[in-house]
Scaffold this motif. Sequence first.
Motif, PDB file in Angstrom:
ATOM      1  N   LYS A 148      21.490   3.500  45.298  1.00 39.74           N
ATOM      2  CA  LYS A 148      21.944   4.089  44.039  1.00 39.74           C
ATOM      3  C   LYS A 148      21.688   5.594  44.058  1.00 39.74           C
ATOM      4  CE  LYS A 148      21.000  -0.046  41.299  1.00 39.74           C
ATOM      5  NZ  LYS A 148      20.159  -0.632  40.252  1.00 39.74           N
ATOM      6  N   PRO A 149      22.370   6.349  43.171  1.00 44.79           N
ATOM      7  CA  PRO A 149      22.132   7.794  43.091  1.00 44.79           C
ATOM      8  C   PRO A 149      20.648   8.109  42.867  1.00 44.79           C
ATOM      9  CG  PRO A 149      24.090   7.210  41.854  1.00 44.79           C
ATOM     10  CD  PRO A 149      23.439   5.907  42.265  1.00 44.79           C
ATOM     11  N   GLY A 150      20.201   9.160  43.503  1.00 50.17           N
ATOM     12  CA  GLY A 150      18.814   9.588  43.413  1.00 50.17           C
ATOM     13  C   GLY A 150      18.033   9.343  44.692  1.00 50.17           C
ATOM     14  N   ALA A 151      18.565   8.499  45.559  1.00 51.15           N
ATOM     15  CA  ALA A 151      17.854   8.156  46.795  1.00 51.15           C
ATOM     16  C   ALA A 151      17.764   9.335  47.755  1.00 51.15           C
ATOM     17  CB  ALA A 151      18.532   6.974  47.477  1.00 51.15           C
ATOM     18  N   ILE A 152      18.835  10.109  47.875  1.00 57.39           N
ATOM     19  CA  ILE A 152      18.811  11.252  48.793  1.00 57.39           C
ATOM     20  C   ILE A 152      17.746  12.249  48.352  1.00 57.39           C
ATOM     21  CG2 ILE A 152      20.123  13.235  49.629  1.00 57.39           C
ATOM     22  CD1 ILE A 152      22.629  11.410  49.544  1.00 57.39           C
ATOM     23  N   LYS A 153      17.737  12.575  47.083  1.00 56.17           N
ATOM     24  CA  LYS A 153      16.732  13.507  46.567  1.00 56.17           C
ATOM     25  C   LYS A 153      15.323  12.974  46.812  1.00 56.17           C
ATOM     26  CE  LYS A 153      15.128  15.875  42.461  1.00 56.17           C
ATOM     27  NZ  LYS A 153      15.191  15.983  41.021  1.00 56.17           N
ATOM     28  N   THR A 173      24.096   0.519  65.217  1.00 56.24           N
ATOM     29  CA  THR A 173      23.787   0.952  63.861  1.00 56.24           C
ATOM     30  C   THR A 173      23.351  -0.223  62.994  1.00 56.24           C
ATOM     31  OG1 THR A 173      25.346   2.790  64.013  1.00 56.24           O
ATOM     32  CG2 THR A 173      24.735   2.070  61.789  1.00 56.24           C
ATOM     33  N   ALA A 174      22.219  -0.045  62.328  1.00 51.75           N
ATOM     34  CA  ALA A 174      21.736  -1.008  61.335  1.00 51.75           C
ATOM     35  C   ALA A 174      22.056  -0.440  59.958  1.00 51.75           C
ATOM     36  CB  ALA A 174      20.231  -1.205  61.473  1.00 51.75           C
ATOM     37  N   VAL A 175      22.504  -1.314  59.046  1.00 49.53           N
ATOM     38  CA  VAL A 175      22.805  -0.902  57.676  1.00 49.53           C
ATOM     39  C   VAL A 175      21.980  -1.767  56.738  1.00 49.53           C
ATOM     40  CG1 VAL A 175      24.586  -0.701  55.903  1.00 49.53           C
ATOM     41  CG2 VAL A 175      25.142  -0.151  58.282  1.00 49.53           C
ATOM     42  N   GLU A 176      21.264  -1.124  55.844  1.00 58.82           N
ATOM     43  CA  GLU A 176      20.443  -1.818  54.866  1.00 58.82           C
ATOM     44  C   GLU A 176      20.906  -1.477  53.456  1.00 58.82           C
ATOM     45  OE1 GLU A 176      17.826  -4.025  55.128  1.00 58.82           O
ATOM     46  OE2 GLU A 176      18.277  -4.136  57.259  1.00 58.82           O
ATOM     47  N   LEU A 177      21.158  -2.492  52.648  1.00 61.45           N
ATOM     48  CA  LEU A 177      21.436  -2.289  51.229  1.00 61.45           C
ATOM     49  C   LEU A 177      20.080  -2.128  50.557  1.00 61.45           C
ATOM     50  CD1 LEU A 177      24.188  -4.992  50.663  1.00 61.45           C
ATOM     51  CD2 LEU A 177      24.479  -2.545  51.025  1.00 61.45           C
ATOM     52  N   ALA A 178      19.796  -0.917  50.147  1.00 64.94           N
ATOM     53  CA  ALA A 178      18.485  -0.581  49.596  1.00 64.94           C
ATOM     54  C   ALA A 178      18.695   0.079  48.236  1.00 64.94           C
ATOM     55  CB  ALA A 178      17.741   0.343  50.564  1.00 64.94           C
ATOM     56  N   LEU A 179      19.100  -0.711  47.286  1.00 66.49           N
ATOM     57  CA  LEU A 179      19.513  -0.168  45.997  1.00 66.49           C
ATOM     58  C   LEU A 179      18.395   0.503  45.220  1.00 66.49           C
ATOM     59  CD1 LEU A 179      22.043  -2.943  44.931  1.00 66.49           C
ATOM     60  CD2 LEU A 179      22.491  -0.771  46.080  1.00 66.49           C
ATOM     61  N   THR A 180      17.157   0.167  45.510  1.00 63.17           N
ATOM     62  CA  THR A 180      16.037   0.797  44.798  1.00 63.17           C
ATOM     63  C   THR A 180      15.390   1.907  45.610  1.00 63.17           C
ATOM     64  OG1 THR A 180      14.417  -0.806  45.606  1.00 63.17           O
ATOM     65  CG2 THR A 180      15.547  -1.346  43.549  1.00 63.17           C
ATOM     66  N   LEU A 181      16.094   2.436  46.591  1.00 69.68           N
ATOM     67  CA  LEU A 181      15.546   3.458  47.478  1.00 69.68           C
ATOM     68  C   LEU A 181      15.077   4.693  46.720  1.00 69.68           C
ATOM     69  CD1 LEU A 181      15.184   3.593  50.547  1.00 69.68           C
ATOM     70  CD2 LEU A 181      17.314   4.866  50.659  1.00 69.68           C
ATOM     71  N   ARG A 182      15.654   4.940  45.563  1.00 63.50           N
ATOM     72  CA  ARG A 182      15.267   6.115  44.777  1.00 63.50           C
ATOM     73  C   ARG A 182      13.890   5.955  44.136  1.00 63.50           C
ATOM     74  NH1 ARG A 182      19.404   5.182  39.712  1.00 63.50           N
ATOM     75  NH2 ARG A 182      18.529   3.193  39.121  1.00 63.50           N
ATOM     76  N   ASN A 183      13.386   4.735  44.069  1.00 63.21           N
ATOM     77  CA  ASN A 183      12.078   4.471  43.460  1.00 63.21           C
ATOM     78  C   ASN A 183      10.957   4.744  44.462  1.00 63.21           C
ATOM     79  OD1 ASN A 183      13.537   3.590  41.253  1.00 63.21           O
ATOM     80  ND2 ASN A 183      13.413   1.453  41.848  1.00 63.21           N
ATOM     81  N   SER A 184       9.776   5.026  43.948  1.00 61.62           N
ATOM     82  CA  SER A 184       8.649   5.318  44.835  1.00 61.62           C
ATOM     83  C   SER A 184       8.250   4.099  45.664  1.00 61.62           C
ATOM     84  CB  SER A 184       7.456   5.841  44.040  1.00 61.62           C
ATOM     85  OG  SER A 184       7.028   4.878  43.108  1.00 61.62           O
TER      86      SER A 184
END
Length: 98
Positions: A65-70, A25-36
């Motif tokens: 951060k919240p919003g990434a799943i959506k 398993t690879a884990v990435e901290l991608a805090l801006t994932l919710r952004n385009s």
Amino acid sequence: MSEAEKKISPPTNFALDFWFPEEMTAVELALTLRNSSSEFYKDIFKVLLAVDSGEKVNKLVFISKPGAIKRHNEPASKAIKNWLKKKYEIETEIIELK
């Protein structure tokens, strides 16, 4: 044993944020994932480089951060996640910080 900043492609100097070899398993901290314009595509590419370098990866976890799943349940991201699963047998998961 887990490893932080696991170098996966010497020519590129790319590294996975965290690597758990026992779980593949690879884990990435991608805090801006919710952004385009996020790390989503680059992090998937880093995992593919790891596979190309001989690592067995069967899961990629994004922490964001919240919003990434959506954001990544939209058609383009879903198609990429489905392709990654079908072609490389790599599951993706997004975990949102609260």
